[in-house]
Design a protein around this motif. Sequence first.
Motif, PDB file in Angstrom:
ATOM      1  N   THR A  86     -13.478 -14.682 100.939  1.00  0.00           N
ATOM      2  CA  THR A  86     -13.498 -13.419 102.018  1.00  0.00           C
ATOM      3  C   THR A  86     -14.764 -13.565 102.467  1.00  0.00           C
ATOM      4  O   THR A  86     -16.204 -14.168 101.942  1.00  0.00           O
ATOM      5  CB  THR A  86     -13.266 -11.793 100.582  1.00  0.00           C
ATOM      6  N   ASN A 143      -7.193 -12.644 105.768  1.00  0.00           N
ATOM      7  CA  ASN A 143      -6.030 -13.042 106.726  1.00  0.00           C
ATOM      8  C   ASN A 143      -4.300 -12.124 107.036  1.00  0.00           C
ATOM      9  O   ASN A 143      -4.044 -12.522 107.912  1.00  0.00           O
ATOM     10  CB  ASN A 143      -5.410 -14.250 106.780  1.00  0.00           C
ATOM     11  N   GLY A 144      -4.595 -10.815 106.694  1.00  0.00           N
ATOM     12  CA  GLY A 144      -3.505 -10.092 107.076  1.00  0.00           C
ATOM     13  C   GLY A 144      -2.229 -10.054 106.187  1.00  0.00           C
ATOM     14  O   GLY A 144      -1.264  -9.920 106.633  1.00  0.00           O
ATOM     15  N   GLN A 196      -8.341  -6.821 107.023  1.00  0.00           N
ATOM     16  CA  GLN A 196      -8.368  -8.221 108.091  1.00  0.00           C
ATOM     17  C   GLN A 196      -6.369  -7.596 108.384  1.00  0.00           C
ATOM     18  O   GLN A 196      -5.780  -8.047 108.809  1.00  0.00           O
ATOM     19  CB  GLN A 196      -8.146  -9.853 107.653  1.00  0.00           C
ATOM     20  N   LYS A 218      -9.829  -7.583 116.062  1.00  0.00           N
ATOM     21  CA  LYS A 218      -9.365  -7.080 114.596  1.00  0.00           C
ATOM     22  C   LYS A 218      -8.010  -6.354 115.891  1.00  0.00           C
ATOM     23  O   LYS A 218      -7.903  -7.260 116.941  1.00  0.00           O
ATOM     24  CB  LYS A 218     -10.070  -6.304 113.895  1.00  0.00           C
ATOM     25  N   TRP A 253      -3.797 -11.561 111.028  1.00  0.00           N
ATOM     26  CA  TRP A 253      -4.486 -11.601 111.650  1.00  0.00           C
ATOM     27  C   TRP A 253      -5.271 -12.530 111.943  1.00  0.00           C
ATOM     28  O   TRP A 253      -5.332 -13.356 113.400  1.00  0.00           O
ATOM     29  CB  TRP A 253      -5.987 -10.843 110.892  1.00  0.00           C
ATOM     30  N   LYS A 254      -5.127 -13.905 110.935  1.00  0.00           N
ATOM     31  CA  LYS A 254      -5.568 -15.260 111.378  1.00  0.00           C
ATOM     32  C   LYS A 254      -4.234 -15.751 110.595  1.00  0.00           C
ATOM     33  O   LYS A 254      -4.159 -15.815 109.258  1.00  0.00           O
ATOM     34  CB  LYS A 254      -6.537 -15.963 111.047  1.00  0.00           C
ATOM     35  N   ARG A 288     -11.967 -22.022 108.325  1.00  0.00           N
ATOM     36  CA  ARG A 288     -12.318 -20.407 107.386  1.00  0.00           C
ATOM     37  C   ARG A 288     -12.449 -20.567 105.992  1.00  0.00           C
ATOM     38  O   ARG A 288     -12.315 -20.290 104.849  1.00  0.00           O
ATOM     39  CB  ARG A 288     -10.870 -20.485 107.426  1.00  0.00           C
ATOM     40  N   SER A 302      -8.356 -22.109 110.650  1.00  0.00           N
ATOM     41  CA  SER A 302      -7.328 -21.201 110.859  1.00  0.00           C
ATOM     42  C   SER A 302      -7.379 -21.058 112.697  1.00  0.00           C
ATOM     43  O   SER A 302      -7.657 -21.781 113.366  1.00  0.00           O
ATOM     44  CB  SER A 302      -8.253 -19.184 110.622  1.00  0.00           C
TER      45      SER A 302
END
Length: 381
Positions: free
Chosen positions: A83, A132-133, A158, A184, A287-288, A319, A352
């Motif tokens: 993370t 990454n969402g 994220q 973001k 997010w990514k 990433r 990413s």
Amino acid sequence: MTDVPTWPRMGAEECDAAIEWIRSNRMTQLHGPDAVGAFEAALAAYHDVPHAVAVNSGTSAVHLSLAALGIGPGDEVVVPTYTFVASATPVVYQGATPVFVDVRESDYCLDPARVAEAVTPRTRAVVAVHLNGHPAAVTALREICDRHGLALVEDAAQAIGARYGDRSIGAFGVTTCLSFWQDKIITTAGEGGAILTADPGIAARLRQLRSHGETAVDAPRLYHHSILGYNYRLTAPQAAVGTVQVGRLADFVECRRRNAALLSEALSGIAAVRLPGVVGPAVPSWWKYTCVLDPEAGAPAPAEFTEALRRRGVPAQPRYPIPLHRQPVFAPYVDAGRAYPVAERLCARAFSLPVHPAIEERHIAFIADQVRAVAAGSGGR
Ligand SMILES: Cc1ncc(COP(=O)(O)O)c(C=O)c1O
């Protein structure tokens, strides 16, 4: 070459909202609380939670969550090792011990089985990062936390806009931390954060911690400080920008989901590149778009692969090249007996691609062509 657009894109409404507060000469929350209050109300309504407390960064949001929970020296807090650093540094700010735990290959988020093994009598909380969402396995994590009397803190820096089943992130943790840093999903003009909670006592404590531990900040101020606090306030112009951005959030997330689906289609069939999956009832906010390279299919390391992509105009990034358990800052807290095979593999292989709302179908086709060409040129298929 197709120019791949950058993110964010601030509109006239965001600029007007900020300027209005700057012109009013009421820029701090202490003199312009209505802007911050309106932003907090918009965030709480979007997430269907009773309380949102705006702060000046996502890092401050994680820190104040742990402070409000009373976490301190002697306590252990479980954090994923794969993370961003700010999921764990606030544990150290509080004088507590971060206990790093491995993640799952499927969603890059905390592995509940490894979390269960890491719990000791000193464990007080688990920081579940929705990387990454993609939401972490919040039902399983919540069950472990409930069984052991631990606080679940959602790090949704994220992942604003993500759901797990039919519930928004924010519904599972005792607190949920958001970040509004520049790129973001939404931003409060560069830096910003917020904490969501259903607990009125924690909300009150967060507000006090945010502003020097002051008992009340209403005029006339008493300058009475009953607990150790910080200056983590968001400014009024930032909050006004944030309120406009919350109004765009549903559209932004829909665009990201569409772009992720298009990218998955356009990138399918490249043996050297494993595409991100969606696990269980997770509904990511993307997010990514984070892929994993397969060296057995001829792929090089992410640094080399993304450098080749950047030369071709694709803003790809390795990433998280270094897991937290190998960051020098956390050396005093690392248990040498614990292994992190999944995180090590991801750090050595993941990269990413952007999926933000400014990206259109033609950019996705361009990005996919470049990934295919670099994979083929580097020996990958
Ligand atoms: C998972 C995670 N947690 C916390 C943070 C900290 O947020 P901020 O940069 O707003 O301080 C970030 C920032 O990228 C993050 O990605």
